[in-house]
Scaffold this active site. Sequence first.
Site, PDB file in Angstrom:
ATOM      1  CE  LYS A  10      39.907  43.120  37.218  1.00 24.37           C
ATOM      2  NZ  LYS A  10      40.467  42.894  38.587  1.00 24.37           N
ATOM      3  CE1 TYR A  50      39.403  47.833  40.760  1.00 27.38           C
ATOM      4  CE2 TYR A  50      41.003  48.391  39.081  1.00 27.38           C
ATOM      5  CZ  TYR A  50      39.999  47.562  39.556  1.00 27.38           C
ATOM      6  OH  TYR A  50      39.589  46.466  38.824  1.00 27.38           O
ATOM      7  CG  ASN A 113      40.469  39.259  39.233  1.00 27.50           C
ATOM      8  OD1 ASN A 113      40.677  40.174  38.452  1.00 27.50           O
ATOM      9  ND2 ASN A 113      39.780  39.414  40.346  1.00 27.50           N
ATOM     10  CG  HIS A 116      35.778  45.648  38.277  1.00 27.27           C
ATOM     11  ND1 HIS A 116      36.055  45.708  39.613  1.00 27.27           N
ATOM     12  CD2 HIS A 116      34.764  46.524  38.053  1.00 27.27           C
ATOM     13  CE1 HIS A 116      35.251  46.610  40.171  1.00 27.27           C
ATOM     14  NE2 HIS A 116      34.469  47.120  39.246  1.00 27.27           N
ATOM     15  CD  GLU A 127      32.669  50.044  39.874  1.00 33.73           C
ATOM     16  OE1 GLU A 127      33.253  49.770  40.936  1.00 33.73           O
ATOM     17  OE2 GLU A 127      32.240  49.158  39.092  1.00 33.73           O
TER      18      GLU A 127
END
Length: 140
Positions: A10, A50, A113, A116, A127
């Site tokens: 990320k 998402y 965070n 993913h 994905e």
Amino acid sequence: AIERTLSIIKPDAVAKNVIGKIYSRFEEAGLKIVAARMVQLSRAEAEGFYAVHAARPFFKDLVEFMISGPVMVTALEGEGAILKNRDLMGATDPKKADAGTIRADFADSIDANAVHGSDAAETAAVEIAYYFPALNVYSR
Ligand code: CMP
């Protein structure tokens, strides 16, 4: 079984310059990088990726964060790749992540965070296809 999973490093972790450190953890765990691409997501791409979270209260912040800078999108392949990657990442909230996991070591908050990872075989396939045409996944 040999599986594939989608990893996204990320914007926070890309900005911290730890792509290589995170890739090393994948490789040391026996996961192979079979596709990779750095991408600045558009709002539409992040919302689409998402979409399953669209009704959640954190959706807007999640999308804003994911478009705040480039991300490193990677397909990983190996024995039990989905669970293996989730174990390497640690809990979604870095405060709850086990010591030595990617999120414990590199993440700042539940939004920022660091990584993913796909949560199941069905989502992994969707994905990976979202970012990589099949001919750009180099299984080996
Ligand atoms: P990720 O695995 O990319 O999937 C959805 C993301 O939403 C998740 O990581 C977190 O970064 C973010 N998020 C923010 N708040 C929450 C929450 N309460 N529960 C789950 N995910 C959250």
